[in-house]
Motif scaffolding. Sequence first.
Motif, short mmCIF file in Angstrom:
data_model
loop_
_atom_site.label_atom_id
_atom_site.label_comp_id
_atom_site.label_asym_id
_atom_site.label_seq_id
_atom_site.Cartn_x
_atom_site.Cartn_y
_atom_site.Cartn_z
N ASP A 3 0.81 -1.22 0.00
CA ASP A 3 0.00 0.00 0.00
C ASP A 3 0.84 1.27 0.00
N LYS A 4 2.16 1.15 -0.06
CA LYS A 4 3.05 2.30 -0.06
C LYS A 4 2.72 3.20 -1.26
N HIS A 5 2.66 4.49 -1.00
CA HIS A 5 2.39 5.44 -2.07
C HIS A 5 3.68 6.01 -2.62
N MET A 6 3.70 6.20 -3.93
CA MET A 6 4.85 6.78 -4.61
C MET A 6 4.39 8.01 -5.38
N GLU A 10 8.94 8.79 -8.98
CA GLU A 10 9.36 7.43 -8.68
C GLU A 10 8.67 6.44 -9.62
N VAL A 11 7.39 6.69 -9.90
CA VAL A 11 6.65 5.83 -10.82
C VAL A 11 7.26 5.89 -12.22
N ALA A 12 7.63 7.09 -12.65
CA ALA A 12 8.26 7.26 -13.96
C ALA A 12 9.57 6.48 -14.02
N ALA A 13 10.35 6.53 -12.95
CA ALA A 13 11.62 5.80 -12.92
C ALA A 13 11.37 4.28 -12.96
N ARG A 14 10.39 3.81 -12.22
CA ARG A 14 10.10 2.37 -12.17
C ARG A 14 9.55 1.84 -13.49
N THR A 15 8.74 2.65 -14.17
CA THR A 15 8.08 2.18 -15.38
C THR A 15 8.82 2.56 -16.65
N GLU A 16 9.81 3.46 -16.52
CA GLU A 16 10.52 4.01 -17.67
C GLU A 16 9.57 4.73 -18.63
N LEU A 17 8.55 5.35 -18.05
CA LEU A 17 7.63 6.20 -18.81
C LEU A 17 7.89 7.64 -18.41
N ALA A 35 -4.41 8.08 -5.11
CA ALA A 35 -4.66 9.14 -4.12
C ALA A 35 -3.93 10.41 -4.54
N ARG A 36 -4.17 11.44 -3.77
CA ARG A 36 -3.45 12.71 -3.92
C ARG A 36 -2.99 13.12 -2.54
N SER A 37 -1.82 13.74 -2.49
CA SER A 37 -1.32 14.24 -1.21
C SER A 37 -2.10 15.51 -0.85
N GLN A 38 -1.91 15.99 0.36
CA GLN A 38 -2.57 17.24 0.76
C GLN A 38 -2.15 18.39 -0.13
N GLY A 39 -0.94 18.30 -0.66
CA GLY A 39 -0.43 19.33 -1.57
C GLY A 39 -0.87 19.13 -3.01
N GLY A 40 -1.65 18.08 -3.27
CA GLY A 40 -2.17 17.85 -4.61
C GLY A 40 -1.30 16.96 -5.49
N PHE A 41 -0.21 16.41 -4.92
CA PHE A 41 0.66 15.54 -5.71
C PHE A 41 -0.03 14.19 -5.95
N ARG A 42 0.17 13.68 -7.16
CA ARG A 42 -0.36 12.35 -7.48
C ARG A 42 0.37 11.30 -6.65
N LEU A 43 -0.39 10.35 -6.11
CA LEU A 43 0.19 9.27 -5.33
C LEU A 43 -0.24 7.94 -5.93
N TYR A 44 0.72 7.10 -6.21
CA TYR A 44 0.47 5.83 -6.88
C TYR A 44 0.83 4.67 -5.97
N THR A 45 0.16 3.55 -6.16
CA THR A 45 0.46 2.31 -5.44
C THR A 45 1.14 1.34 -6.40
N GLN A 46 1.58 0.22 -5.86
CA GLN A 46 2.16 -0.84 -6.71
C GLN A 46 1.13 -1.31 -7.74
N ALA A 50 1.61 -1.49 -11.69
CA ALA A 50 1.36 -2.70 -12.49
C ALA A 50 0.45 -2.39 -13.67
N ARG A 51 -0.56 -1.54 -13.47
CA ARG A 51 -1.45 -1.13 -14.57
C ARG A 51 -0.65 -0.36 -15.64
N LEU A 52 0.22 0.54 -15.19
CA LEU A 52 1.04 1.28 -16.15
C LEU A 52 1.95 0.34 -16.94
N MET A 53 2.44 -0.70 -16.31
CA MET A 53 3.29 -1.66 -17.00
C MET A 53 2.50 -2.43 -18.05
#
Length: 134
Positions: A3-6, A10-17, A35-46, A50-53
Motif C-alpha cells: 500500500d506504499k504510495h509513490m 518514482e513511478v516514472a523511474a520504475r516504469t521508464e515512462l 490518491a493525492r497528497s494534501q499538496g495535490g501531488f499524485r500518489l500511486y500504489t504498486q 502494475a497497470r502502467l506496465m
Amino acid sequence: MNDKHMQIGEVAARTELSLRTIRHYEETGLVVPSARSQGGFRLYTQTDVARLMVVRRMKPLGFTLDQMRDLLDATDRLDADGDLEADEREALLKRVREYEEAAAEQVDKLRVQLARAEDFAATLRGRLHPDRAP
C-alpha cells in the motif's frame, strides 16, 4: 500488493515512462493515481504501477487506448471476482484470451521484422568489412 504510495517521479523511474506520458494516461482515464497528497501531488500504489506496465507493454504492440482500457477493465473485474456469474467470468476470460492471441500475433510479426533487420545489418557489415563476412 504493497500500500506504499509513490509520487509520479518514482513511478516514472520504475516504469521508464515519462511524466508527460503518465499524466496523459491519467487524463484519458487509463491509469488514475490511487490518491493525492494534501499538496495535490499524485500518489500511486504498486497496483497503479502494475497497470502502467500493462499499458507500457501493450503500446509497442499497436494496441489502442480503448483496447488497453478494455483489457484493464476485464482484468479488474476478474481480480475483483466477488459476484461474477460463471458466464460473465467466462466472457471476461474470453476477452483476455483474445488480447493474448493478438499480442502473440504481434510478437510473431516483430520476430520476422527483427530477423529482416538483422539480415540487413549483416549485409551492410559485409559491405563495410568484406574481410569479416561469413
